[in-house]
Write a protein that holds these residues in place. Structure first.
Motif, mmCIF file in Angstrom:
data_model
loop_
_atom_site.group_PDB
_atom_site.id
_atom_site.type_symbol
_atom_site.label_atom_id
_atom_site.label_comp_id
_atom_site.label_asym_id
_atom_site.label_seq_id
_atom_site.Cartn_x
_atom_site.Cartn_y
_atom_site.Cartn_z
ATOM 1 N N GLY A 76 0.746 -1.250 -0.108
ATOM 2 C CA GLY A 76 -0.011 0.166 0.091
ATOM 3 C C GLY A 76 0.748 1.399 -0.115
ATOM 4 N N GLU A 77 1.980 1.299 0.840
ATOM 5 C CA GLU A 77 2.668 2.361 1.132
ATOM 6 C C GLU A 77 3.558 2.689 -0.412
ATOM 7 N N ALA A 78 3.934 1.428 -0.814
ATOM 8 C CA ALA A 78 4.878 1.416 -2.076
ATOM 9 C C ALA A 78 3.647 1.862 -3.348
ATOM 10 N N PHE A 79 2.744 1.648 -3.236
ATOM 11 C CA PHE A 79 1.872 2.164 -4.402
ATOM 12 C C PHE A 79 1.555 3.778 -4.216
ATOM 13 N N ILE A 80 1.490 4.335 -2.995
ATOM 14 C CA ILE A 80 1.276 5.720 -2.866
ATOM 15 C C ILE A 80 2.574 6.493 -3.393
ATOM 16 N N TRP A 81 3.786 5.800 -2.840
ATOM 17 C CA TRP A 81 4.915 6.650 -3.471
ATOM 18 C C TRP A 81 5.128 6.578 -4.802
ATOM 19 N N VAL A 82 4.522 5.527 -5.623
ATOM 20 C CA VAL A 82 4.494 5.533 -6.920
ATOM 21 C C VAL A 82 3.638 6.880 -7.251
ATOM 22 N N ILE A 83 2.540 6.891 -6.698
ATOM 23 C CA ILE A 83 1.595 7.719 -7.145
ATOM 24 C C ILE A 83 2.340 9.236 -7.029
ATOM 25 N N LEU A 84 2.939 9.276 -5.893
ATOM 26 C CA LEU A 84 3.729 10.585 -5.807
ATOM 27 C C LEU A 84 4.826 11.057 -6.581
ATOM 28 N N ASP A 85 5.615 9.749 -7.147
ATOM 29 C CA ASP A 85 6.667 10.029 -7.924
ATOM 30 C C ASP A 85 5.842 10.220 -9.505
ATOM 31 N N PHE A 86 4.787 9.994 -9.643
ATOM 32 C CA PHE A 86 4.258 10.396 -10.876
ATOM 33 C C PHE A 86 3.616 11.583 -10.955
ATOM 34 N N ILE A 97 9.993 7.695 -14.495
ATOM 35 C CA ILE A 97 10.698 6.453 -14.276
ATOM 36 C C ILE A 97 11.874 6.326 -13.331
ATOM 37 N N ILE A 98 12.563 7.442 -13.316
ATOM 38 C CA ILE A 98 13.696 7.483 -12.474
ATOM 39 C C ILE A 98 13.324 7.723 -11.291
ATOM 40 N N ASN A 99 12.266 8.560 -10.933
ATOM 41 C CA ASN A 99 11.743 8.593 -9.411
ATOM 42 C C ASN A 99 11.395 7.235 -8.987
ATOM 43 N N ALA A 100 10.530 6.588 -9.674
ATOM 44 C CA ALA A 100 10.202 5.251 -9.386
ATOM 45 C C ALA A 100 11.224 4.039 -9.154
ATOM 46 N N VAL A 101 12.300 4.313 -10.155
ATOM 47 C CA VAL A 101 13.305 2.834 -10.253
ATOM 48 C C VAL A 101 14.751 3.221 -9.841
ATOM 49 N N GLY A 124 17.499 -4.390 0.155
ATOM 50 C CA GLY A 124 16.269 -4.046 0.573
ATOM 51 C C GLY A 124 15.638 -2.874 -0.249
ATOM 52 N N ASN A 125 16.333 -1.860 -0.721
ATOM 53 C CA ASN A 125 16.001 -0.625 -1.843
ATOM 54 C C ASN A 125 15.785 -1.352 -2.972
ATOM 55 N N VAL A 126 16.510 -2.418 -3.501
ATOM 56 C CA VAL A 126 16.542 -3.021 -4.947
ATOM 57 C C VAL A 126 14.939 -3.538 -4.741
ATOM 58 N N SER A 127 14.691 -4.363 -3.789
ATOM 59 C CA SER A 127 13.409 -5.275 -3.818
ATOM 60 C C SER A 127 12.377 -4.161 -3.685
ATOM 61 N N ILE A 129 11.749 -2.994 -7.352
ATOM 62 C CA ILE A 129 11.070 -4.056 -8.227
ATOM 63 C C ILE A 129 9.510 -3.896 -8.106
ATOM 64 N N LEU A 130 9.133 -3.490 -6.791
ATOM 65 C CA LEU A 130 7.754 -3.530 -6.621
ATOM 66 C C LEU A 130 7.258 -2.085 -7.129
ATOM 67 N N LYS A 131 7.893 -0.997 -6.882
ATOM 68 C CA LYS A 131 7.605 0.312 -7.565
ATOM 69 C C LYS A 131 7.432 0.365 -8.996
ATOM 70 N N GLY A 132 8.472 -0.444 -9.503
ATOM 71 C CA GLY A 132 8.604 -0.672 -11.102
ATOM 72 C C GLY A 132 7.364 -1.239 -11.580
ATOM 73 N N ALA A 133 6.835 -2.247 -10.807
ATOM 74 C CA ALA A 133 5.741 -3.032 -11.197
ATOM 75 C C ALA A 133 4.551 -2.164 -11.217
ATOM 76 N N PHE A 134 4.146 -1.357 -10.127
ATOM 77 C CA PHE A 134 3.268 -0.489 -9.947
ATOM 78 C C PHE A 134 3.277 0.788 -11.068
ATOM 79 N N LEU A 135 4.313 1.173 -11.249
ATOM 80 C CA LEU A 135 4.384 2.140 -12.508
ATOM 81 C C LEU A 135 3.776 1.894 -13.660
ATOM 82 N N CYS A 136 4.091 0.580 -14.117
ATOM 83 C CA CYS A 136 3.678 0.046 -15.554
ATOM 84 C C CYS A 136 2.305 0.679 -15.745
#
Lengths: 271, 264
Positions: free
Chosen positions: A26-36, A74-78, A113-116, A119-126
């Motif tokens: 849930g938190e990762a998804f919100i970060w992706v929205i913010l990066d976007f 893309i850079i913000n997320a990954v 930890g960051n790499v994992s 991966i999750l944020k990259g998936a949510f960004l798609c």
């Protein structure tokens, strides 16, 4: 120690980090929205500016400018890392002791930890990227050659390591200062100004561009984005990659010095 | 609940927060300086952008400076009043600390919103006001002070709408206690108000005015300052503020039913 047990250690920590990241999806998804959101606003702003009659701004046509901000998303997320605040919390709350006695160092644990999370944020960004491509498809064109595509992938990977080292070093300052948040915030300001995440660096006055050339921040956004928009020669691509490697080596050495001295002074209390 | 009682509680909170912040004086001063510098970056950003363009959706450089100033002002006041209080809301729910708030003889939403004042954002208020004055004084047209009451009216209503948006978003923490960054989503969404609504195009602009009315937060008050406000802005902003406050309060009270304490 044999090679396979070392690899097994890293894979175990990575697997646990990935599970941890998924538990906080849930938190990762919100970060992706913010990066976007930030780059999305700039997409609209520049679309309005170009539709107002401008053909080219600072050497960017509409397609290149929109691609630039897609690249920022893309850079913000990954390719970003926030180990600074993680380390600040770990050290300030005494939880670092737990990690110091483990067979895998804090640096490796944080990196995995960051790499994992990436991966999750990259998936949510798609899905967000698909929506953007759909709405802005009329305006987007890509002119990447195979060498530039390879250069882009390598530059993004190196940008990530540079970002991670920068944030890890700042977080490590908690070993020396009770509250390094002012340093972290200052670094964030410098990154905002000199990286090209807000605006392409060519918009800024020449003295800021000259200063940015000596700092590593432009290698986080400006350089990979030049590759993405095709606004770089092959020679400059190689130079940029070399500068990224140089700064990674320099920051890695700095991290080793700071961390080793800092851990000697570290103390934690309580059970 | 009397307004005077709430005001007394809030002033006590501000006093305690100031004492807490001023404990580490050097850190506090450095933080003030950094916040001031950070707020000033927006002017650098605008100058850089306008070094290559002449307008954004018909808004000139100085009009944009005034818009950014109003945004900074709204953000800063909101941050001073509500940021720290709502910052740890997710932790409070997850660790059951909300119990301590629920038993207090103060409205829960009010106390949760205002339990801490973030005084370090005061320089951002100064920067916001400076940007507004700088923008208006360079517009080349005479400024009428009759616009001030209209600006204050629309700014106040926009501020209330912004508060309601904050409460609405962070209320989801009752169902998502592990999501600690919902408060950042408020900033992210409100960040769009830094640019004029006209910049988002006709359809998106209409959406941001009538469906998710972010336009009332910054664009409407700025237009009042610039003498570009329309008459319908006045009743519309009032309607949006009252409705959003009502909706956010009802939603918060509904969500409270789902709160379960985490024990001792």
């Amino acid at each position: 120690m044999c090679y396979s047990s070392t690899v097994k250690k890293y894979l175990t920590v990575f697997s646990l980090s990935l599970q941890d990241a998924f538990s906080e999806r849930g938190e990762a998804f919100i970060w992706v929205i913010l990066d976007f959101l930030g780059p999305l606003m700039m997409l609209f702003v520049f679309l309005a500016i170009y539709q107002g009659g401008e053909q080219e701004i600072a050497g960017f046509n509409l397609s290149q400018m929109l691609t630039y901000y897609l690249g920022v998303m893309i850079i913000n997320a990954v390719a970003t890392a926030h180990s600074d605040w993680d380390l600040f919390r770990l050290i300030a709350q005494g939880e670092l002791s737990n990690f110091l006695i483990k067979p895998l160092g804090v640096f490796s644990t944080q990196l995995l930890g960051n790499v994992s999370w990436k991966i999750l944020k990259g998936a949510f960004l798609c899905p967000f990227l698909i929506i953007i491509f759909f709405f802005f498809r009329r305006f987007l064109t890509f002119s990447l050659t195979p060498p530039l595509v390879l250069g882009l992938v390598v530059s993004l990977a190196l940008a990530y390591f540079l970002y991670f080292l920068n944030s890890f070093i700042l977080g490590s300052l908690t070993l020396f200062f009770e509250d390094p948040s002012n340093f972290i915030n200052l670094n964030e300001m410098l990154r905002t100004l000199f990286s090209g995440a807000w605006l392409p660096l060519v918009f800024f006055p020449p003295f800021i561009q000259r200063l940015a050339a000596f700092l590593p921040y432009r290698l986080l956004y400006d350089f990979p984005l030049k590759v993405m928009t095709g606004k770089i020669s092959f020679t400059d691509l190689l130079w940029g990659l070399a500068w990224q490697v140089f700064w990674i080596v320099a920051l890695f050495l700095l991290y080793r010095v700071i961390w080793q001295r800092g851990v000697r002074r570290y103390s934690a209390y309580g059970g | 609940m009397k307004i005077t009682h709430l005001l007394r509680v809030y002033l006590t909170t501000v006093k305690l927060c100031f004492i807490q912040e001023a404990q580490y004086r050097f850190n506090f001063l450095v933080g003030l300086l950094l916040d001031f510098t950070h707020a000033s970056l927006s002017l650098i950003f605008l100058q850089a952008l306008f070094s290559k363009i002449t307008a954004i959706a018909g808004w000139s450089f100085y009009e944009m400076v005034a818009l950014f100033g109003v945004y900074q002002l709204a953000e800063a006041i909101s941050s001073i009043l509500f940021y720290e209080g709502l910052k740890d809301f997710a932790f409070s729910i997850r660790r059951g600390r909300l119990d301590l708030v629920l038993v207090k003889p103060v409205n829960t939403q009010f106390f949760v919103s205002t339990q801490k004042a973030h005084l370090r954002d005061f320089p951002t208020v100064v920067v916001g006001l400076a940007l507004i004055i700088y923008g208006l004084s360079n517009l080349g047209t005479s400024f009428s002070f009759l616009r001030l009451p209209l600006f204050l009216y629309l700014f106040f209503l926009g501020f209330l709408s912004y508060y309601a948006l904050r409460i609405f978003i962070i209320t989801f923490n009752f169902w998502l206690p592990k999501v600690h960054n919902l408060r950042h989503l408020v900033h992210g969404v409100a960040g769009g108000t830094r640019f004029p609504i006209e910049a988002y195009g006709r359809k998106t602009g209409a959406f941001l005015t009538f469906v998710l009315p972010l336009a009332v937060i910054v664009s409407f008050p700025t237009k009042a300052l610039l003498g570009k406000a329309s008459f319908w802005h006045l009743p519309f902003a009032l309607m949006v503020a009252l409705f959003s406050l009502y909706l956010s309060n009802r939603f918060f009270r509904f969500a409270l039913r789902y709160y379960t304490s985490a024990g001792g």
